[in-house]
Design a protein around this motif. Sequence first.
Motif, PDB file in Angstrom:
ATOM      1  N   ARG A   1      72.952 -65.146 -11.922  1.00  0.00           N
ATOM      2  CA  ARG A   1      72.606 -65.404 -10.523  1.00  0.00           C
ATOM      3  C   ARG A   1      73.093 -66.786 -10.116  1.00  0.00           C
ATOM      4  O   ARG A   1      73.418 -67.606 -10.960  1.00  0.00           O
ATOM      5  CB  ARG A   1      71.104 -65.256 -10.288  1.00  0.00           C
ATOM      6  CG  ARG A   1      70.216 -66.060 -11.224  1.00  0.00           C
ATOM      7  CD  ARG A   1      68.754 -65.856 -10.869  1.00  0.00           C
ATOM      8  NE  ARG A   1      68.501 -66.382  -9.548  1.00  0.00           N
ATOM      9  CZ  ARG A   1      68.138 -67.647  -9.308  1.00  0.00           C
ATOM     10  NH1 ARG A   1      67.966 -68.491 -10.289  1.00  0.00           N
ATOM     11  NH2 ARG A   1      67.933 -68.056  -8.082  1.00  0.00           N
TER      12      ARG A   1
ATOM     13  N   LYS B   1      59.435 -80.660  -4.751  1.00  0.00           N
ATOM     14  CA  LYS B   1      60.089 -80.619  -6.056  1.00  0.00           C
ATOM     15  C   LYS B   1      61.138 -81.733  -6.192  1.00  0.00           C
ATOM     16  O   LYS B   1      61.893 -81.992  -5.255  1.00  0.00           O
ATOM     17  CB  LYS B   1      60.754 -79.251  -6.221  1.00  0.00           C
ATOM     18  CG  LYS B   1      61.286 -78.979  -7.610  1.00  0.00           C
ATOM     19  CD  LYS B   1      61.727 -77.527  -7.702  1.00  0.00           C
ATOM     20  CE  LYS B   1      62.390 -77.237  -9.019  1.00  0.00           C
ATOM     21  NZ  LYS B   1      62.892 -75.859  -9.070  1.00  0.00           N
TER      22      LYS B   1
ATOM     23  N   GLU C   1      60.991 -76.542 -17.458  1.00  0.00           N
ATOM     24  CA  GLU C   1      61.253 -75.833 -16.219  1.00  0.00           C
ATOM     25  C   GLU C   1      60.398 -74.577 -16.214  1.00  0.00           C
ATOM     26  O   GLU C   1      60.351 -73.861 -17.209  1.00  0.00           O
ATOM     27  CB  GLU C   1      62.734 -75.424 -16.168  1.00  0.00           C
ATOM     28  CG  GLU C   1      63.493 -76.056 -15.033  1.00  0.00           C
ATOM     29  CD  GLU C   1      64.816 -75.358 -14.801  1.00  0.00           C
ATOM     30  OE1 GLU C   1      65.028 -74.879 -13.694  1.00  0.00           O
ATOM     31  OE2 GLU C   1      65.633 -75.285 -15.738  1.00  0.00           O
ATOM     32  N   TRP C   2      59.740 -74.312 -15.086  1.00  0.00           N
ATOM     33  CA  TRP C   2      58.871 -73.142 -14.986  1.00  0.00           C
ATOM     34  C   TRP C   2      59.528 -72.078 -14.126  1.00  0.00           C
ATOM     35  O   TRP C   2      60.240 -72.411 -13.191  1.00  0.00           O
ATOM     36  CB  TRP C   2      57.545 -73.539 -14.337  1.00  0.00           C
ATOM     37  CG  TRP C   2      56.689 -74.459 -15.156  1.00  0.00           C
ATOM     38  CD1 TRP C   2      57.096 -75.553 -15.865  1.00  0.00           C
ATOM     39  CD2 TRP C   2      55.278 -74.360 -15.338  1.00  0.00           C
ATOM     40  NE1 TRP C   2      56.025 -76.150 -16.461  1.00  0.00           N
ATOM     41  CE2 TRP C   2      54.885 -75.445 -16.153  1.00  0.00           C
ATOM     42  CE3 TRP C   2      54.305 -73.478 -14.871  1.00  0.00           C
ATOM     43  CZ2 TRP C   2      53.556 -75.653 -16.531  1.00  0.00           C
ATOM     44  CZ3 TRP C   2      52.984 -73.690 -15.227  1.00  0.00           C
ATOM     45  CH2 TRP C   2      52.619 -74.762 -16.064  1.00  0.00           C
TER      46      TRP C   2
HETATM   47  C1  LIG Z   1      61.918 -71.061 -19.450  1.00  0.00           C
HETATM   48  C2  LIG Z   1      62.297 -71.205 -18.023  1.00  0.00           C
HETATM   49  C3  LIG Z   1      63.072 -70.266 -17.473  1.00  0.00           C
HETATM   50  C4  LIG Z   1      63.468 -70.375 -16.167  1.00  0.00           C
HETATM   51  N1  LIG Z   1      64.227 -69.388 -15.707  1.00  0.00           N
HETATM   52  C5  LIG Z   1      64.612 -69.421 -14.468  1.00  0.00           C
HETATM   53  C6  LIG Z   1      65.368 -68.349 -13.986  1.00  0.00           C
HETATM   54  O1  LIG Z   1      65.659 -67.394 -14.697  1.00  0.00           O
HETATM   55  N2  LIG Z   1      65.817 -68.409 -12.734  1.00  0.00           N
HETATM   56  C7  LIG Z   1      65.527 -69.483 -11.949  1.00  0.00           C
HETATM   57  O2  LIG Z   1      65.982 -69.486 -10.813  1.00  0.00           O
HETATM   58  N3  LIG Z   1      64.788 -70.493 -12.344  1.00  0.00           N
HETATM   59  C8  LIG Z   1      64.332 -70.499 -13.602  1.00  0.00           C
HETATM   60  N4  LIG Z   1      63.628 -71.511 -14.028  1.00  0.00           N
HETATM   61  C9  LIG Z   1      63.500 -72.609 -13.069  1.00  0.00           C
HETATM   62  C10 LIG Z   1      62.238 -72.506 -12.354  1.00  0.00           C
HETATM   63  O3  LIG Z   1      61.352 -73.254 -13.116  1.00  0.00           O
HETATM   64  C11 LIG Z   1      62.101 -72.983 -10.922  1.00  0.00           C
HETATM   65  O4  LIG Z   1      62.031 -74.359 -10.832  1.00  0.00           O
HETATM   66  C12 LIG Z   1      60.836 -72.356 -10.404  1.00  0.00           C
HETATM   67  O5  LIG Z   1      61.038 -70.987 -10.519  1.00  0.00           O
HETATM   68  C13 LIG Z   1      60.555 -72.615  -8.990  1.00  0.00           C
HETATM   69  O6  LIG Z   1      61.509 -71.881  -8.280  1.00  0.00           O
HETATM   70  P1  LIG Z   1      62.333 -72.516  -7.144  1.00  0.00           P
HETATM   71  O7  LIG Z   1      62.307 -73.970  -7.327  1.00  0.00           O
HETATM   72  O8  LIG Z   1      63.593 -71.860  -7.024  1.00  0.00           O
HETATM   73  O9  LIG Z   1      61.384 -72.065  -6.008  1.00  0.00           O
HETATM   74  P2  LIG Z   1      61.663 -71.640  -4.579  1.00  0.00           P
HETATM   75  O10 LIG Z   1      60.879 -70.419  -4.356  1.00  0.00           O
HETATM   76  O11 LIG Z   1      63.092 -71.638  -4.261  1.00  0.00           O
HETATM   77  O12 LIG Z   1      60.957 -72.888  -3.940  1.00  0.00           O
HETATM   78  C14 LIG Z   1      60.290 -72.819  -2.721  1.00  0.00           C
HETATM   79  C15 LIG Z   1      59.430 -74.016  -2.535  1.00  0.00           C
HETATM   80  O13 LIG Z   1      58.372 -73.996  -3.483  1.00  0.00           O
HETATM   81  C16 LIG Z   1      57.958 -75.315  -3.760  1.00  0.00           C
HETATM   82  N5  LIG Z   1      58.107 -75.589  -5.171  1.00  0.00           N
HETATM   83  C17 LIG Z   1      58.949 -75.008  -6.041  1.00  0.00           C
HETATM   84  N6  LIG Z   1      58.801 -75.545  -7.254  1.00  0.00           N
HETATM   85  C18 LIG Z   1      57.849 -76.505  -7.141  1.00  0.00           C
HETATM   86  C19 LIG Z   1      57.279 -77.430  -8.035  1.00  0.00           C
HETATM   87  N7  LIG Z   1      57.659 -77.477  -9.310  1.00  0.00           N
HETATM   88  N8  LIG Z   1      56.311 -78.267  -7.595  1.00  0.00           N
HETATM   89  C20 LIG Z   1      55.923 -78.243  -6.303  1.00  0.00           C
HETATM   90  N9  LIG Z   1      56.459 -77.395  -5.395  1.00  0.00           N
HETATM   91  C21 LIG Z   1      57.400 -76.542  -5.807  1.00  0.00           C
HETATM   92  C22 LIG Z   1      58.865 -76.219  -2.975  1.00  0.00           C
HETATM   93  O14 LIG Z   1      58.229 -76.553  -1.770  1.00  0.00           O
HETATM   94  C23 LIG Z   1      60.084 -75.341  -2.744  1.00  0.00           C
HETATM   95  O15 LIG Z   1      60.827 -75.718  -1.628  1.00  0.00           O
HETATM   96  C24 LIG Z   1      63.129 -71.453 -15.334  1.00  0.00           C
HETATM   97  C25 LIG Z   1      62.306 -72.381 -15.909  1.00  0.00           C
HETATM   98  C26 LIG Z   1      61.891 -72.247 -17.223  1.00  0.00           C
HETATM   99  C27 LIG Z   1      60.986 -73.230 -17.828  1.00  0.00           C
END
Ligand SMILES: Cc1cc2nc3c(=O)[nH]c(=O)nc-3n(C[C@@H](O)[C@H](O)[C@H](O)COP(=O)(O)OP(=O)(O)OC[C@H]3O[C@@H](n4cnc5c(N)ncnc54)[C@H](O)[C@@H]3O)c2cc1C
Lengths: 278, 243
Positions: A91, B2, B84-85
């Motif tokens: 992706r 974030k 990373e979550w």
């Molecule tokens: C083992 C592991 C696997 C992962 N696998 C993937 C994967 O397969 N695909 C992937 O895309 N990502 C993956 N991640 C990354 C993932 O951790 C993203 O950071 C998390 O999913 C949040 O998604 P986003 O930031 O895209 O959220 P979105 O939905 O794009 O974010 C929307 C809004 O949510 C809020 N937000 C998001 N994260 C946070 C935060 N940490 N604290 C406060 N507010 C927040 C913000 O306001 C942001 O603008 C992985 C992480 C780990 C640890």
Amino acid sequence: MSALVFLEGADELSLQALTLGESLGDVRAVRFDGPYAPAAWAKAIVDAAGDADIIGPGSDRGNEVLAHVAAQLDLPFAANVTEVRGNDVTRIRWGGTLQEEARIHSERKLLTAAPFAFAPSSSPLQAEVLSPSLDGSVTVVDQVAPDSGGKVSLADAKVVVSGGRGVGSSEGFAILEELAELLDGAVGCSRVVTSAGWRPHADQVGQTGTKVSPDLYIACGISGATQHIAGCKGAKKLLAINADREATIFAHADYAVVGDLHEILPAITAELRKARAV
Amino acid sequence: MKRVPITGGKMVLTPDEQAIETKHLGFTISPHEECGVEEAVRIVESQGGEVVVLTLGPPEAEEQLRECMALGADRAIHLVSGEEWDAQATASALVDAIRGEEPFDLIVLGNESADAGNYQVGIRVAYALGLPVVTGLKGLTVADGRARCEQEVATGRDVYDVALPAVITVKEGLNLPRYPSVPAKLRANRKPVDARPVERPAPKLEKLRLVVPEGSRKQAEILGEGAAAAPRVVEVMQQLGVA
Ligand SMILES: Cc1cc2nc3c(=O)[nH]c(=O)nc-3n(C[C@@H](O)[C@H](O)[C@H](O)COP(=O)(O)OP(=O)(O)OC[C@H]3O[C@@H](n4cnc5c(N)ncnc54)[C@H](O)[C@@H]3O)c2cc1C
Ligand SMILES: Cc1cc2nc3c(=O)[nH]c(=O)nc-3n(C[C@H](O)[C@H](O)[C@H](O)COP(=O)(O)OP(=O)(O)OC[C@H]3O[C@@H](n4cnc5c(N)ncnc54)[C@H](O)[C@@H]3O)c2cc1C
């Protein structure tokens, strides 16, 4: 295996999502009439899907409806997928400048197809129209027409004359305006420019701005950060005008002019006027 | 909110392909969210109340929480984890923290984070809290316990009207965030940050590795230097049929 594909319409992105669905199994396509109501639409999709995978287009609405589906089912959702191999997907991240390979830990897949990652499906479209129950759910109550002031919109313009920090000030954009008007095009800009308040955000090109696809994109005094390129890589041709011959933008350009944009742009405008006068 | 790296001209990965190499990079608040914080601060400045910023991120994310407080947020909650979550786990950690803050009127998130771009955390948070959600806002008016939300679409703007409390996700362009003054930055250093360690559950969408797509590095045709290039530029425009 079967997949339920949510179509926004007969648009390009929806037909690409259909191709992704077809690669997963028997496809059932659904669409909606009536006012947009993401939660209610998602509920109708969940009810119709049984245990099929659910696929949508990688558009704003496709991603939104699928996120609602994912929240309702409490399942993982992979947005903007370019490839599927069993439970693994590729992706896009960072607006397309980076890709991620990921594994979905779930029996069911919820995916959106990244724009232009799949060829549009050529199967005859027979989408079933679902009727969601709108009871008390959030829905569009009004629409406001865009305020373009009668100018060509950035997203539709055939020529975009775009300026970055190198333009130097809000007044500095006059020479970009003049050239854009002459070419029947629109003026764009980088994020440095909108953050400085020189131009409104509606003019910003990039990952967090507008994505443009003109025949010619003229980048003036723009360094070529990945987040800016994410918005203009759809241009057929890119002309970069930059004082620094090492600028990253030249690696993305078809044509380059090295030098001060404040001298070059007026010279181009004058030359164009001359050519037209003949 | 974030914390994300400022990547500049080129994406370089760490040797294990798990992240962007950030050794030489600065960090920032994801742009949509900076507008979210600004909007929340403006609402509270005109109508009273309190703005709390919440992040899930590494210890260094305190820097971005301080930036948010320099914009005008009153205090911060920092869920501390160096990993990373995925989106599901992120949403549920945020929801646990938000439940401790009830009652509230508005939860503001970005539409999608700059780096992961999962487009879903806000929607998942809303479902977990049983609240209405509107995404991708470029306009917002809060009055009399309701929010009028404007979402940008190709044909203009779609308008939604929801009762508070509600969850909204916003896009850059909603407003122009202020430049914090020096006194505001000093004040931000004294505002409280409630740091809480959190444990990451097993991811359901598991990142395997990152890939930099093959560069479409081009060899640009040099049309000339300075104003002397103008005739060649016009010729090219004529060839492309745009002149
Ligand atoms: C083992 C592991 C696997 C992962 N696998 C993937 C994967 O397969 N695909 C992937 O895309 N990502 C993956 N991640 C990354 C993932 O951790 C993203 O950071 C998390 O999913 C949040 O998604 P986003 O930031 O895209 O959220 P979105 O939905 O794009 O974010 C929307 C809004 O949510 C809020 N937000 C998001 N994260 C946070 C935060 N940490 N604290 C406060 N507010 C927040 C913000 O306001 C942001 O603008 C992985 C992480 C780990 C640890
Ligand atoms: C999460 C995130 C999202 C972002 N989203 C976007 C986005 O949507 N759009 C966007 O644009 N940016 C975005 N950015 C910002 C991006 O990283 C860059 O900071 C920005 O694009 C740089 O703008 P610039 O090229 O105008 O300025 P600079 O990088 O400062 O470049 C200025 C250029 O002008 C040249 N120059 C100076 N004077 C002259 C002159 N007189 N004549 C000719 N050339 C001259 C210089 O050589 C230089 O190359 C984002 C950043 C992040 C972290």
